[in-house]
Motif scaffolding. Structure first.
Motif, PDB file in Angstrom:
ATOM      1  N   ASP A 255       0.947  -1.205  -0.084  1.00 44.97           N
ATOM      2  CA  ASP A 255      -0.031   0.077   0.164  1.00 44.97           C
ATOM      3  C   ASP A 255       0.873   1.157   0.165  1.00 44.97           C
ATOM      4  OD1 ASP A 255      -2.440  -1.409  -0.104  1.00 44.97           O
ATOM      5  OD2 ASP A 255      -2.768  -1.357   2.187  1.00 44.97           O
ATOM      6  N   LYS A 256       1.955   1.213   0.874  1.00 46.34           N
ATOM      7  CA  LYS A 256       2.772   2.501   1.006  1.00 46.34           C
ATOM      8  C   LYS A 256       3.571   2.658  -0.461  1.00 46.34           C
ATOM      9  CE  LYS A 256       6.776   4.146   3.359  1.00 46.34           C
ATOM     10  NZ  LYS A 256       7.737   3.666   4.432  1.00 46.34           N
ATOM     11  N   LEU A 257       3.805   1.577  -1.123  1.00 46.68           N
ATOM     12  CA  LEU A 257       4.567   1.564  -2.426  1.00 46.68           C
ATOM     13  C   LEU A 257       3.648   1.766  -3.765  1.00 46.68           C
ATOM     14  CD1 LEU A 257       7.209  -1.148  -1.648  1.00 46.68           C
ATOM     15  CD2 LEU A 257       7.444   1.120  -1.557  1.00 46.68           C
ATOM     16  N   LYS A 258       2.432   2.060  -3.615  1.00 42.80           N
ATOM     17  CA  LYS A 258       1.461   2.045  -4.321  1.00 42.80           C
ATOM     18  C   LYS A 258       1.396   0.869  -5.391  1.00 42.80           C
ATOM     19  CE  LYS A 258       2.395   7.169  -4.444  1.00 42.80           C
ATOM     20  NZ  LYS A 258       2.865   8.171  -5.085  1.00 42.80           N
ATOM     21  N   ILE A 259       1.332  -0.234  -4.868  1.00 44.83           N
ATOM     22  CA  ILE A 259       1.186  -1.266  -5.765  1.00 44.83           C
ATOM     23  C   ILE A 259      -0.283  -1.843  -5.429  1.00 44.83           C
ATOM     24  CG2 ILE A 259       1.782  -3.872  -5.762  1.00 44.83           C
ATOM     25  CD1 ILE A 259       4.801  -2.992  -4.578  1.00 44.83           C
ATOM     26  N   SER A 260      -1.218  -2.013  -6.609  1.00 42.11           N
ATOM     27  CA  SER A 260      -2.367  -2.458  -6.308  1.00 42.11           C
ATOM     28  C   SER A 260      -2.665  -3.767  -5.551  1.00 42.11           C
ATOM     29  CB  SER A 260      -2.980  -2.370  -7.696  1.00 42.11           C
ATOM     30  OG  SER A 260      -2.533  -3.698  -8.088  1.00 42.11           O
ATOM     31  N   ARG A 261      -3.719  -3.830  -4.816  1.00 43.80           N
ATOM     32  CA  ARG A 261      -4.169  -4.778  -4.161  1.00 43.80           C
ATOM     33  C   ARG A 261      -4.416  -6.009  -5.026  1.00 43.80           C
ATOM     34  NH1 ARG A 261      -6.620  -3.362   1.032  1.00 43.80           N
ATOM     35  NH2 ARG A 261      -5.492  -1.847   1.834  1.00 43.80           N
ATOM     36  N   GLU A 262      -4.795  -5.720  -6.236  1.00 41.47           N
ATOM     37  CA  GLU A 262      -5.032  -7.005  -7.364  1.00 41.47           C
ATOM     38  C   GLU A 262      -3.399  -7.669  -7.599  1.00 41.47           C
ATOM     39  OE1 GLU A 262      -8.370  -4.077  -7.916  1.00 41.47           O
ATOM     40  OE2 GLU A 262      -6.136  -3.967  -7.676  1.00 41.47           O
ATOM     41  N   LYS A 263      -2.601  -6.722  -7.730  1.00 39.66           N
ATOM     42  CA  LYS A 263      -1.178  -7.267  -8.176  1.00 39.66           C
ATOM     43  C   LYS A 263      -0.688  -7.909  -6.829  1.00 39.66           C
ATOM     44  CE  LYS A 263       2.204  -7.681 -10.930  1.00 39.66           C
ATOM     45  NZ  LYS A 263       2.964  -6.609 -11.216  1.00 39.66           N
ATOM     46  N   LEU A 264      -0.869  -7.355  -5.635  1.00 40.05           N
ATOM     47  CA  LEU A 264      -0.553  -8.215  -4.304  1.00 40.05           C
ATOM     48  C   LEU A 264      -1.160  -9.665  -4.386  1.00 40.05           C
ATOM     49  CD1 LEU A 264       0.851  -8.350  -1.561  1.00 40.05           C
ATOM     50  CD2 LEU A 264      -0.981  -7.325  -0.510  1.00 40.05           C
ATOM     51  N   ALA A 265      -2.514  -9.610  -4.515  1.00 44.40           N
ATOM     52  CA  ALA A 265      -3.290 -10.889  -4.466  1.00 44.40           C
ATOM     53  C   ALA A 265      -2.845 -11.892  -5.566  1.00 44.40           C
ATOM     54  CB  ALA A 265      -4.702 -10.475  -4.599  1.00 44.40           C
ATOM     55  N   TYR A 266      -2.598 -11.391  -6.581  1.00 44.54           N
ATOM     56  CA  TYR A 266      -1.984 -12.202  -7.635  1.00 44.54           C
ATOM     57  C   TYR A 266      -0.686 -12.711  -7.404  1.00 44.54           C
ATOM     58  CZ  TYR A 266       0.611 -13.626 -11.886  1.00 44.54           C
ATOM     59  OH  TYR A 266       1.321 -14.345 -12.826  1.00 44.54           O
ATOM     60  N   ILE A 267       0.337 -11.960  -6.887  1.00 41.92           N
ATOM     61  CA  ILE A 267       1.553 -12.711  -6.497  1.00 41.92           C
ATOM     62  C   ILE A 267       1.547 -13.721  -5.250  1.00 41.92           C
ATOM     63  CG2 ILE A 267       3.909 -12.016  -5.444  1.00 41.92           C
ATOM     64  CD1 ILE A 267       3.573  -9.249  -6.998  1.00 41.92           C
ATOM     65  N   ARG A 598     -10.447 -11.447 -11.691  1.00 38.89           N
ATOM     66  CA  ARG A 598     -10.501 -10.910 -13.245  1.00 38.89           C
ATOM     67  C   ARG A 598      -9.200 -10.550 -13.779  1.00 38.89           C
ATOM     68  NH1 ARG A 598     -11.250  -6.002 -15.919  1.00 38.89           N
ATOM     69  NH2 ARG A 598     -11.080  -4.963 -13.898  1.00 38.89           N
ATOM     70  N   THR A 599      -8.150 -10.019 -12.863  1.00 36.94           N
ATOM     71  CA  THR A 599      -7.004  -9.572 -13.268  1.00 36.94           C
ATOM     72  C   THR A 599      -5.828 -10.756 -13.288  1.00 36.94           C
ATOM     73  OG1 THR A 599      -6.486  -9.023 -11.122  1.00 36.94           O
ATOM     74  CG2 THR A 599      -7.318  -7.215 -12.195  1.00 36.94           C
ATOM     75  N   GLN A 600      -6.436 -11.742 -12.568  1.00 37.66           N
ATOM     76  CA  GLN A 600      -5.215 -12.931 -12.507  1.00 37.66           C
ATOM     77  C   GLN A 600      -5.465 -14.092 -13.717  1.00 37.66           C
ATOM     78  OE1 GLN A 600      -3.805 -15.265  -8.940  1.00 37.66           O
ATOM     79  NE2 GLN A 600      -5.438 -16.351  -9.537  1.00 37.66           N
ATOM     80  N   LEU A 601      -6.788 -13.907 -14.249  1.00 42.22           N
ATOM     81  CA  LEU A 601      -7.075 -14.988 -15.291  1.00 42.22           C
ATOM     82  C   LEU A 601      -6.073 -14.809 -16.357  1.00 42.22           C
ATOM     83  CD1 LEU A 601      -8.915 -17.253 -15.888  1.00 42.22           C
ATOM     84  CD2 LEU A 601     -10.484 -15.490 -16.664  1.00 42.22           C
ATOM     85  N   PRO A 602      -6.120 -13.557 -17.203  1.00 41.01           N
ATOM     86  CA  PRO A 602      -5.057 -13.455 -18.473  1.00 41.01           C
ATOM     87  C   PRO A 602      -3.599 -14.016 -18.190  1.00 41.01           C
ATOM     88  CG  PRO A 602      -6.482 -11.378 -17.997  1.00 41.01           C
ATOM     89  CD  PRO A 602      -6.477 -12.354 -16.676  1.00 41.01           C
ATOM     90  N   TYR A 603      -3.129 -13.699 -16.716  1.00 40.46           N
ATOM     91  CA  TYR A 603      -1.760 -14.302 -16.440  1.00 40.46           C
ATOM     92  C   TYR A 603      -1.717 -15.729 -16.568  1.00 40.46           C
ATOM     93  CZ  TYR A 603      -0.217  -9.285 -15.737  1.00 40.46           C
ATOM     94  OH  TYR A 603       0.176  -7.937 -15.889  1.00 40.46           O
ATOM     95  N   ALA A 604      -2.828 -16.259 -15.812  1.00 35.64           N
ATOM     96  CA  ALA A 604      -2.875 -17.690 -15.717  1.00 35.64           C
ATOM     97  C   ALA A 604      -3.004 -18.520 -16.850  1.00 35.64           C
ATOM     98  CB  ALA A 604      -3.924 -18.390 -14.877  1.00 35.64           C
ATOM     99  N   LEU A 605      -3.797 -17.930 -17.903  1.00 35.05           N
ATOM    100  CA  LEU A 605      -4.123 -18.523 -19.146  1.00 35.05           C
ATOM    101  C   LEU A 605      -2.923 -18.640 -20.034  1.00 35.05           C
ATOM    102  CD1 LEU A 605      -7.756 -17.737 -19.605  1.00 35.05           C
ATOM    103  CD2 LEU A 605      -6.863 -19.714 -18.895  1.00 35.05           C
ATOM    104  N   THR A 606      -2.129 -17.348 -19.958  1.00 40.47           N
ATOM    105  CA  THR A 606      -0.926 -17.249 -20.701  1.00 40.47           C
ATOM    106  C   THR A 606      -0.003 -18.283 -20.419  1.00 40.47           C
ATOM    107  OG1 THR A 606      -1.344 -14.716 -20.869  1.00 40.47           O
ATOM    108  CG2 THR A 606       0.978 -15.596 -21.363  1.00 40.47           C
ATOM    109  N   VAL A 607       0.450 -18.543 -19.023  1.00 37.51           N
ATOM    110  CA  VAL A 607       1.369 -19.487 -18.455  1.00 37.51           C
ATOM    111  C   VAL A 607       0.827 -20.736 -18.830  1.00 37.51           C
ATOM    112  CG1 VAL A 607       2.535 -20.152 -16.494  1.00 37.51           C
ATOM    113  CG2 VAL A 607       2.156 -17.908 -16.930  1.00 37.51           C
ATOM    114  N   GLY A 608      -0.467 -20.978 -18.718  1.00 34.22           N
ATOM    115  CA  GLY A 608      -0.985 -22.290 -19.044  1.00 34.22           C
ATOM    116  C   GLY A 608      -0.815 -22.770 -20.502  1.00 34.22           C
TER     117      GLY A 608
END
Length: 648
Positions: A255-267, A598-608
């Protein structure tokens, strides 16, 4: 899209009122014992159904092998006599008439099984509604209701009776059933204890102390994401512990570093299961070995399950590629798709006071606020977190300890430890470690007089409350998983895809996709493995030999298929909005659940996709993993470099 969903529901409702229900009855004669015919609660078409005929005669003398005559559609059925109980199995293809005769009396009933294709309706409705309306509670509830109305409509003569029983069954059958599972209760307790610990170490300033320490290394969005990824890889022994600890610990930092919660949840989500699925000392080992052993017994392979596990490790491409893909996103500072929009919005929202999202962010940041004058000592949070990490590991060793394995001189140290942890009780280990961490956090807070007893207890209770929303989602998701199990959803998907002949060289890729579809529909990677390992592994062995492949080549396909089932289940679990680990990742990161999916789906399908075309297919044709994995890394690097864009 809304009109289409409502049209499907309307057609489904009309379909449900167009049939009669099946029933059970007794055959009785004057002065002779009664026979009770017991049908299972749910009869699914194309699935073997067990029917029992039971006598109330204590001595079981009245029933003989030839005293009961059973016919289905005028075809005799082979039955088995077992202590006064006659058991027979039958696969109902559709509406069929069953007749049972005993001592000049007969029982006749028409069985109308639930069509197997309807089993896909509950998870499909839940997934579509969750993605369309971005509200998971109603989606899960409607998915549950669609399943119970299907089940009871085929049992009740009246659609109105079925309607009310379906409503009540959601709570008195499936929710209670999900809560009666000790593993589920353990997850709930562990989650609540972790929530209490996190809230207390936040209020006592320990979390802020960690933030201050990590800020020396995490002083930019890239370094902050790298630290999160590193912690996700470090906590390798359990995916639940990984998700909750890393998400809650790193949230104030990101949060302090302005990283979205979506990106945190994905990692958080995409390091937890992949690491746990490839590490040799994890809570996944035991369940995997048991599934592999059940398959090797069927096909008479002498190789040990652990040896099969080790041979399958190099071809677990999706977990390896996912971990590398995240690292490339972090190091190259690039994103694409919905994640890029989320990252840009986060950067702007935290700098622009006029945006409505800023109010949401500000309200969420109040979770980590502490009173003025509170000391920010990192060890007040570090010690409890380390207790969870090492306490869980110690608990795994303690609950799985086997002196015979430890004293076996033929086993290497790593194998000994893997066997012990594989046989452990991960739920007990998690409960012990989380409770110990809560007590340690409370002792540190009180001993330093940072908070009084009443405020410390209030912080703990408040931490419990923060978990209630996620627990409700988890319970509904578990209940929906029970619905899909009762309705044999996985069998429908498997039967649909396995019906066509598949080349042995394409079987691993086919299995990977099938596993992902089942995990996506059911929300359970472990459940998917439980279904597919005993189904696909023997089939792969038989298919290879049927096409004339040698034992050596057949074993190569066998190893890759073992990997494909696990890797595909992890992919489907990542993509599914009803997955418990996906929900926990959203919870631990305080991210909107549907936005996380919604944000994780494209990344997971790409790697898949890369895992299939650059991994499983070449591996099946004999290409070495030493070549495939670097080539896959290169593909992922190029995708991130040339498709991704910076959010700065």
């Amino acid at each position: 899209m809304c009109k289409q969903i409502y049209s499907v529901l309307l057609l489904l409702f009309i379909h449900l009122i167009s049939f009669s229900a099946y029933s059970s009855d007794k055959i009785s004669t004057e002065g002779s014992p009664q026979l009770s015919i017991k049908f299972p609660k749910i009869i699914i078409a194309d699935i073997a159904t067990k029917i029992s005929i039971v006598t109330d005669d204590i001595n079981h003398n009245s029933i003989k092998d030839d005293s009961v005559w059973i016919e289905v559609n005028k075809q005799p059925i082979l039955a088995k006599l077992d202590e006064g109980k006659i058991i027979f199995h039958h696969i109902f293809q559709g509406k069929e008439k069953i007749q049972i005769s005993f001592q000049s009396k007969s029982f006749t009933s028409t069985i109308h099984p639930i069509p197997l294709w309807l089993s896909i309706i509950p998870p499909l409705i839940a997934i579509l509604m969750a993605l369309l309306f971005k509200e998971v509670f109603s989606a899960l509830f409607v998915g549950l209701f669609s399943g119970t109305i299907l089940i009871y409509s085929y049992q009740e003569a009246s659609i109105f009776s079925a309607f009310f029983k379906a409503i009540f069954a959601i709570s008195d059958t499936y929710i209670l059933q999900s809560l009666a599972d000790t593993g589920h209760i353990s997850i709930i307790l562990f989650s609540m204890l972790i929530g209490a610990m996190v809230n207390l170490i936040t209020k006592n300033g320990g979390m802020q102390g960690i933030v201050n320490k990590l800020s020396k290394f995490a002083n930019s969005p890239r370094s902050g994401q790298f630290v999160t990824w590193f912690l996700g890889v470090l906590i390798f022994f359990d995916d639940y512990a990984n998700t909750l600890i890393v998400g809650n610990t790193m949230r104030p930092v990101t949060d302090k570093l302005k990283i979205s919660r979506e990106k945190l949840a994905y990692i958080v989500d995409s390091t937890a299961a992949p690491v746990a699925s490839i590490a040799m000392i994890t809570t996944w080992i035991g369940i995997e070995l048991s599934y592999i052993q059940s398959a090797t017994v069927q096909i008479n392979i002498d190789e040990s399950p652990y040896s099969v596990f080790l041979h399958s490790l190099p071809t677990r491409f999706y977990p390896f590629f996912t971990l590398f893909f995240i690292l490339m996103l972090v190091l190259l500072k690039k994103d694409f798709g919905p994640m890029l929009k989320a990252e840009k919005k986060c950067r702007q929202a935290l700098n622009t006071e006029n945006l409505s999202e800023n109010e949401i962010v500000a309200s969420e940041l109040k979770e980590v606020e502490i009173d003025k004058g509170t000391p920010t000592r990192w060890y007040n949070a570090g010690i409890p977190v380390l207790i969870v990490i090492f306490g869980t590991f110690a608990g795994l060793v303690y609950t799985g300890w086997d002196a015979n394995v430890w004293n076996d001189e033929n086993l290497a140290f790593g194998k000994k430890l893997s066997h012990i942890i594989g046989a452990s009780d991960s739920y007990l280990a998690l409960l012990w470690s989380s409770l110990s961490a809560v007590l340690a956090a409370l002792a540190l807070t009180l001993s330093q007089r940072i908070l009084g007893l009443s405020k410390a207890v209030e912080a703990l209770v408040s931490g419990f409350k923060t978990m209630l929303t996620a627990i409700l989602i988890l319970v509904l998701a578990w209940a929906l998983a029970d619905i899909t199990k009762d309705m044999h959803t996985a069998d429908f998907i498997s039967n649909s895809l396995i019906a066509s002949n598949v080349s042995p060289y394409l079987l691993p890729s086919f299995t990977f996709i099938l596993s992902a579809l089942i995990a996506f529909s059911t929300g359970s990677s472990w459940g998917t493995m439980a279904i597919l390992y005993p189904l696909i592994l023997p089939a792969s062995w038989a298919l290879c030999h049927a096409t004339g492949m040698s034992d050596l080549d057949s074993m190569n396909i066998f190893y890759i298929t073992v990997s494909a089932i696990l890797a595909g289940s992890v992919l489907g679990d990542h993509c599914s909005p009803i997955s418990d680990t996906t929900i926990l990742s959203s919870l631990a990161s305080s991210c909107n659940h549907i936005e996380h999916v919604r944000t994780q789906l494209p990344y997971a399908l790409t790697v898949g996709g890369v895992s299939v075309f650059a991994g499983l297919i070449p591996a099946a044709y004999g290409v070495s993993s030493w070549i495939i994995i670097p080539v896959g890394f290169i593909f992922l690097f190029l995708i991130v470099k040339y498709i991704g864009k910076t959010a700065e």
